[in-house]
Motif scaffolding. Structure first.
Motif, PDB file in Angstrom:
ATOM      1  N   ASP A 150     -10.552  -4.209   4.842  1.00  0.00           N
ATOM      2  CA  ASP A 150      -9.952  -4.682   3.594  1.00  0.00           C
ATOM      3  C   ASP A 150      -9.087  -5.896   3.943  1.00  0.00           C
ATOM      4  O   ASP A 150      -9.121  -6.375   5.084  1.00  0.00           O
ATOM      5  N   THR A 152      -5.780  -6.106   4.258  1.00  0.00           N
ATOM      6  CA  THR A 152      -4.437  -5.831   4.764  1.00  0.00           C
ATOM      7  C   THR A 152      -4.314  -6.578   6.097  1.00  0.00           C
ATOM      8  O   THR A 152      -4.635  -6.042   7.155  1.00  0.00           O
ATOM      9  N   TRP A 157      -7.805  -2.281   7.350  1.00  0.00           N
ATOM     10  CA  TRP A 157      -8.367  -0.929   7.230  1.00  0.00           C
ATOM     11  C   TRP A 157      -9.868  -1.044   7.250  1.00  0.00           C
ATOM     12  O   TRP A 157     -10.447  -1.802   6.472  1.00  0.00           O
ATOM     13  N   THR A 196      -9.379 -10.681  10.055  1.00  0.00           N
ATOM     14  CA  THR A 196      -8.256  -9.731  10.034  1.00  0.00           C
ATOM     15  C   THR A 196      -8.046  -9.226  11.455  1.00  0.00           C
ATOM     16  O   THR A 196      -8.953  -9.312  12.288  1.00  0.00           O
ATOM     17  N   ARG A 338       5.931  -0.101   5.026  1.00  0.00           N
ATOM     18  CA  ARG A 338       5.256   0.343   6.265  1.00  0.00           C
ATOM     19  C   ARG A 338       6.268   0.623   7.376  1.00  0.00           C
ATOM     20  O   ARG A 338       6.162   0.174   8.498  1.00  0.00           O
TER      21      ARG A 338
END
Ligand code: ADP
Ligand code: ASP
Ligand code: MG
Length: 435
Positions: A150, A152, A157, A196, A338
């Motif tokens: 994804d 993030t 993820w 990512t 987080r």
């Protein structure tokens, strides 16, 4: 087929790269996916580049040039002048330069990933070229074509269905062609093809993703230690190598912060019953540690130390009890930021949690809940977890420490401690206090 992972320590210089190639010579006719990290401490150096670029200190290019040069030094030792690898690596570095030529992106985490991925990309190009040079037939794979995440950034993820489909479509045919497939750990890409990263130290996790998706018969991670030890050898003497560990025990150890394996690594292996071998690249024939399904194993005390912890003592501004609705709000905020809770304790009017001291997140948490809560902090603490504890181990660990709180649950004992300053210093301080 098997999946091998070599981390930064094994690839820190030209000798390291040669050693990795010599380990692989022995496995040659086998079908292997080899996952590599950035060389040595490159990721830390790239993080400095990101910070300099974000703050526009004017040093980002200079820092980037210095780390490029460190790679060229290694390449000059491994390859003849004029080898095509120099162009291939240079082209990759140029992609990082484009990012640095632009104004820093508003999204810091996004920008971080576009720059920090360079470490794994160049490392894998160098290692693949060297393998081919010494006769190990190796195909280079861009992990971003396979590992789908994804968006993030800095903690992508994994989207498993897509990653599995990509693996079947891309990696399986490459393996069928014979030879090794060499790829990067730590990186993936979004559906829009932006890079990512999977979180610091994430290359172990990448290797587990490939192992899971390819139904590997085993995964091997090659470290500078003989295997998994019962404590961090940088902090303790007389550590013991564990010959065997169950998945469950390994999950517990890494969850509590044992740095030898990334915490997300074990689950994808356990789900397919794929054994994980942790071996030494300095002594490749030694057996190392095998992590596989549960048996009736007994374990010695296993110690995990997490430094740089902070206690947050939270109470309500109106002195009311800290009740469920308060906790719901506090935990909601911690999840948004987080900021993961390592330990907690509550009394009627206060609630204490232990979190890693990530300064900007802690400060934001305190500010965001200040309308309703007072938060007192206590920093510079250590969280010590002992699995399969004995009273003797606990007594030894407590020497020179002040215990702020502790908890025992079945096999696990945890304590948050502070170092007691040496006696001389305390006397000096008392003298000073007397005037
Ligand atoms: P890599 O090069 O694969 O990234 P790391 O440096 O991340 O390797 O991990 C290996 C290091 O982990 C070892 O050098 C050791 O100092 C440290 N370590 C911490 N806890 C343990 C443990 N329980 N067992 C073995 N090594 C440990
Ligand atoms: N190079 C990355 C890091 O240093 C990933 C890894 O080594 O596992 O965090
Ligand atoms: Mg590492």
């Amino acid at each position: 087929m098997k999946v091998f992972k070599f981390g930064g320590a094994s690839l820190k210089d030209a000798t390291g790269v040669r050693n990795v190639a010599s380990i692989l010579q022995k496995y040659q006719p086998e079908s292997l996916v080899v996952v590599v990290s950035a060389m040595g401490k490159t990721t830390n150096a790239l993080e400095e580049v990101v910070t300099a670029h974000a703050k526009q200190t004017g040093h980002a290019q200079e820092l980037y040039e210095a780390l490029k040069e460190r790679h060229y030094v290694i390449m000059r030792e491994l390859f003849d002048e004029g080898d095509e690898v120099f162009n291939a690596v240079n082209d990759t570095f140029v992609e990082g330069e484009w990012v640095l030529d632009d104004k820093p992106a508003d999204n810091y985490d996004y920008m971080y990933d576009q720059i920090v991925c360079m470490g794994e990309l160049v490392s894998s190009k160098i290692v693949a070229a060297y393998f081919n040079k010494v006769g190990l037939k190796t195909a280079w794979l861009d992990a971003r074509d396979v590992v789908a995440t994804d968006n993030t950034y800095r903690e992508g993820w994994v989207i498993w269905d897509k990653t599995k489909a990509n693996t079947q479509k891309i990696v399986a045919p490459m393996l069928a062609g014979g030879g090794f497939v060499l790829t990067q750990g730590f990186i993936g890409s979004t559906s829009e093809n932006f890079t990512t990263t999977l979180g610091r130290e994430g290359s172990d996790y990448s290797a587990a993703i490939f192992s899971h998706c390819l139904d590997a018969e085993g995964m091997f991670i090659w470290k500078d230690v003989p295997g998994v030890l019962n404590a961090d050898p940088r902090l303790f003497e007389n550590v013991i190598k564990l010959d065997r560990l169950s998945y469950k025990e390994a999950i517990e150890m890494t969850y509590y912060g044992a740095q030898v394996i990334h915490p997300k690594t074990i689950k994808p292996l356990q789900n397919k019953n794929i054994p994980l071998f942790v071996k030494s690249f300095l002594d490749p024939d030694a057996p190392g540690t095998e992590i596989s399904s549960d048996t009736e194993d007994t374990y010695p005390p296993i110690v995990v130390v997490e430094k740089n912890q902070t206690l947050l003592h939270i109470s309500t501004n109106d002195y009311s009890f800290v009740a469920e609705q308060h906790m719901a709000r506090l935990f909601g905020k911690l999840a948004d930021l987080r900021l993961f809770v390592n330990m907690m304790q509550n009394t009627a009017i206060s609630f204490t949690i232990c979190v890693p001291n990530i300064a900007d997140r802690v400060a934001k948490f305190i500010k965001d809940v200040s309308d309703e809560f007072k938060v007192k902090t206590e920093t510079d603490l250590e969280l010590i977890t002992v699995r399969h504890y004995t009273q003797e181990t606990i007594d030894n660990l407590k020497k020179g420490k002040m215990v702020l709180f502790e908890e025992r649950i079945r096999n696990t004992m945890q304590m948050v401690v502070k170092n007691i300053p040496p006696i001389e210093r305390r006397e000096v301080e008392l003298e000073r206090a007397k005037g």
